[in-house]
Scaffold this motif. Structure first.
Motif, PDB file in Angstrom:
ATOM      1  N   LEU A   7      16.662  10.764  19.327  1.00 29.98           N
ATOM      2  CA  LEU A   7      15.868  10.439  20.907  1.00 29.98           C
ATOM      3  C   LEU A   7      15.085  10.625  21.674  1.00 29.98           C
ATOM      4  O   LEU A   7      14.347  10.578  21.926  1.00 29.98           O
ATOM      5  CB  LEU A   7      16.610   8.913  20.763  1.00 29.98           C
ATOM      6  CG  LEU A   7      17.071   7.755  19.567  1.00 29.98           C
ATOM      7  CD1 LEU A   7      18.241   7.082  20.261  1.00 29.98           C
ATOM      8  CD2 LEU A   7      16.048   7.657  19.290  1.00 29.98           C
ATOM      9  N   HIS A   8      16.149  11.850  22.304  1.00 34.75           N
ATOM     10  CA  HIS A   8      15.055  12.156  22.666  1.00 34.75           C
ATOM     11  C   HIS A   8      14.774  13.169  22.706  1.00 34.75           C
ATOM     12  O   HIS A   8      13.012  13.255  23.554  1.00 34.75           O
ATOM     13  CB  HIS A   8      16.802  13.835  23.805  1.00 34.75           C
ATOM     14  CG  HIS A   8      17.485  12.588  24.954  1.00 34.75           C
ATOM     15  ND1 HIS A   8      16.661  12.190  26.027  1.00 34.75           N
ATOM     16  CD2 HIS A   8      18.614  12.519  24.922  1.00 34.75           C
ATOM     17  CE1 HIS A   8      17.931  11.299  26.073  1.00 34.75           C
ATOM     18  NE2 HIS A   8      19.158  11.936  26.327  1.00 34.75           N
ATOM     19  N   SER A  21       8.668   2.568  15.427  1.00 33.90           N
ATOM     20  CA  SER A  21       9.090   2.719  14.143  1.00 33.90           C
ATOM     21  C   SER A  21       9.080   4.064  13.504  1.00 33.90           C
ATOM     22  O   SER A  21       9.474   4.942  12.755  1.00 33.90           O
ATOM     23  CB  SER A  21       7.421   2.413  13.518  1.00 33.90           C
ATOM     24  OG  SER A  21       6.171   3.725  14.818  1.00 33.90           O
ATOM     25  N   ASP A  22       8.885   4.874  14.514  1.00 27.83           N
ATOM     26  CA  ASP A  22       9.719   6.838  14.880  1.00 27.83           C
ATOM     27  C   ASP A  22      10.975   6.461  14.193  1.00 27.83           C
ATOM     28  O   ASP A  22      11.279   6.966  13.482  1.00 27.83           O
ATOM     29  CB  ASP A  22       8.661   7.309  15.896  1.00 27.83           C
ATOM     30  CG  ASP A  22       7.521   7.319  15.598  1.00 27.83           C
ATOM     31  OD1 ASP A  22       6.761   7.310  14.809  1.00 27.83           O
ATOM     32  OD2 ASP A  22       6.942   8.197  16.649  1.00 27.83           O
ATOM     33  N   VAL A  23      11.594   5.970  15.527  1.00 27.37           N
ATOM     34  CA  VAL A  23      13.148   5.644  15.521  1.00 27.37           C
ATOM     35  C   VAL A  23      13.653   5.111  13.906  1.00 27.37           C
ATOM     36  O   VAL A  23      14.307   5.884  13.528  1.00 27.37           O
ATOM     37  CB  VAL A  23      13.825   5.107  16.912  1.00 27.37           C
ATOM     38  CG1 VAL A  23      15.210   4.768  16.873  1.00 27.37           C
ATOM     39  CG2 VAL A  23      12.348   5.219  17.934  1.00 27.37           C
ATOM     40  N   GLN A  35      20.086   0.192  22.947  1.00 27.28           N
ATOM     41  CA  GLN A  35      21.400   1.163  23.861  1.00 27.28           C
ATOM     42  C   GLN A  35      20.607   1.444  24.029  1.00 27.28           C
ATOM     43  O   GLN A  35      21.231   2.311  25.734  1.00 27.28           O
ATOM     44  CB  GLN A  35      22.412   0.662  23.172  1.00 27.28           C
ATOM     45  CG  GLN A  35      23.508   1.932  24.011  1.00 27.28           C
ATOM     46  CD  GLN A  35      24.721   2.031  22.921  1.00 27.28           C
ATOM     47  OE1 GLN A  35      24.637   1.794  22.057  1.00 27.28           O
ATOM     48  NE2 GLN A  35      25.623   3.107  23.286  1.00 27.28           N
ATOM     49  N   PHE A  36      19.808   2.782  23.373  1.00 23.05           N
ATOM     50  CA  PHE A  36      19.205   4.335  24.440  1.00 23.05           C
ATOM     51  C   PHE A  36      18.774   4.094  25.297  1.00 23.05           C
ATOM     52  O   PHE A  36      18.691   4.654  26.403  1.00 23.05           O
ATOM     53  CB  PHE A  36      19.111   4.841  23.210  1.00 23.05           C
ATOM     54  CG  PHE A  36      18.400   6.149  23.796  1.00 23.05           C
ATOM     55  CD1 PHE A  36      18.831   7.539  23.731  1.00 23.05           C
ATOM     56  CD2 PHE A  36      16.644   7.045  24.117  1.00 23.05           C
ATOM     57  CE1 PHE A  36      18.328   9.254  24.382  1.00 23.05           C
ATOM     58  CE2 PHE A  36      16.295   7.442  24.450  1.00 23.05           C
ATOM     59  CZ  PHE A  36      16.951   8.250  24.246  1.00 23.05           C
ATOM     60  N   VAL A  37      17.878   2.698  25.522  1.00 21.15           N
ATOM     61  CA  VAL A  37      16.142   2.194  25.939  1.00 21.15           C
ATOM     62  C   VAL A  37      17.381   1.899  27.603  1.00 21.15           C
ATOM     63  O   VAL A  37      16.976   1.998  28.773  1.00 21.15           O
ATOM     64  CB  VAL A  37      15.442   1.265  25.543  1.00 21.15           C
ATOM     65  CG1 VAL A  37      14.688   0.480  26.714  1.00 21.15           C
ATOM     66  CG2 VAL A  37      14.849   1.490  24.829  1.00 21.15           C
TER      67      VAL A  37
END
Length: 197
Positions: A7-8, A21-23, A35-37
């Motif tokens: 994600l980073h 969409s990329d994730v 959670q990451f957001v």
């Protein structure tokens, strides 16, 4: 590689933007993204688009991420090419004839339509002021567009852009006239070229 690292990396590669969409394409679940957001205090700038807190919001790039079939044109292309001394009052884009642009017009975006065979004429990728790549028409196509729709434009913006282009060292008059022929404005364009060069 851990999901957090992925994600980073995705955000770094995309100038601080994360797209759902990329994730998902990277094999990471939506709950993990949420959670990451939250942990990274990212801002939801549009449906499925998140921005790192240390990055500036780029309206042109966000619009392009959500609408990959648009091409920035007219006053917006002048602005992206630094051919106007003022920010346009609205964003202008071009789409193919038949594309449903209602959602764009609801957002105050001026949407022009052209035949499919003319949509890609002069299409390039260029950077916004924030350094993000978007689809935009090159300078010659932009000049053709503003000549075709000069009645819809602010006259000072039109005159500044025409003078700026005609005085430019990197103008390509052959390409300009080739485009003018495609859009059936050859005679009008010749007049501008004769007067301004």
């Amino acid at each position: 590689m851990l999901a957090r690292e992925k994600l980073h990396n995705l955000a770094d590669k995309n100038n601080g933007y994360l797209l759902t969409s990329d994730v998902v394409a990277a094999g990471i679940s939506k709950p993990y993204l949420a959670q990451f957001v939250k942990e990274n205090q990212m801002e939801r700038v549009a449906h499925g688009v998140y921005l790192s807190p240390n990055e500036w919001r780029d309206e042109y790039y966000i619009l392009f991420l959500l609408n990959k079939k648009i091409v920035f044109s007219h006053e917006s292309a002048l602005y992206l090419h630094d051919m106007t001394d003022r920010e346009p009052p609205h964003i202008s884009v071009t789409v193919r004839t038949g594309y449903n642009a209602t959602h764009l017009r609801r957002q105050g975006i001026k949407a022009y339509q052209v035949k499919q065979e003319l949509l890609d004429v002069g299409l390039i990728m260029a950077k916004t002021n924030m350094g993000n790549e978007v689809a935009v028409y090159d300078r010659e196509r932009t000049i053709c567009d503003i000549v075709r729709y000069h009645d819809d434009m602010d006259s000072q913006t039109f005159q500044t852009a025409m003078k700026e282009y005609m005085r430019s060292k990197d103008r390509e008059l052959n390409k300009l006239m080739k485009y003018a022929a495609l859009f059936r404005i050859e005679k009008e364009m010749k007049n501008y070229v004769e007067v301004l060069t």
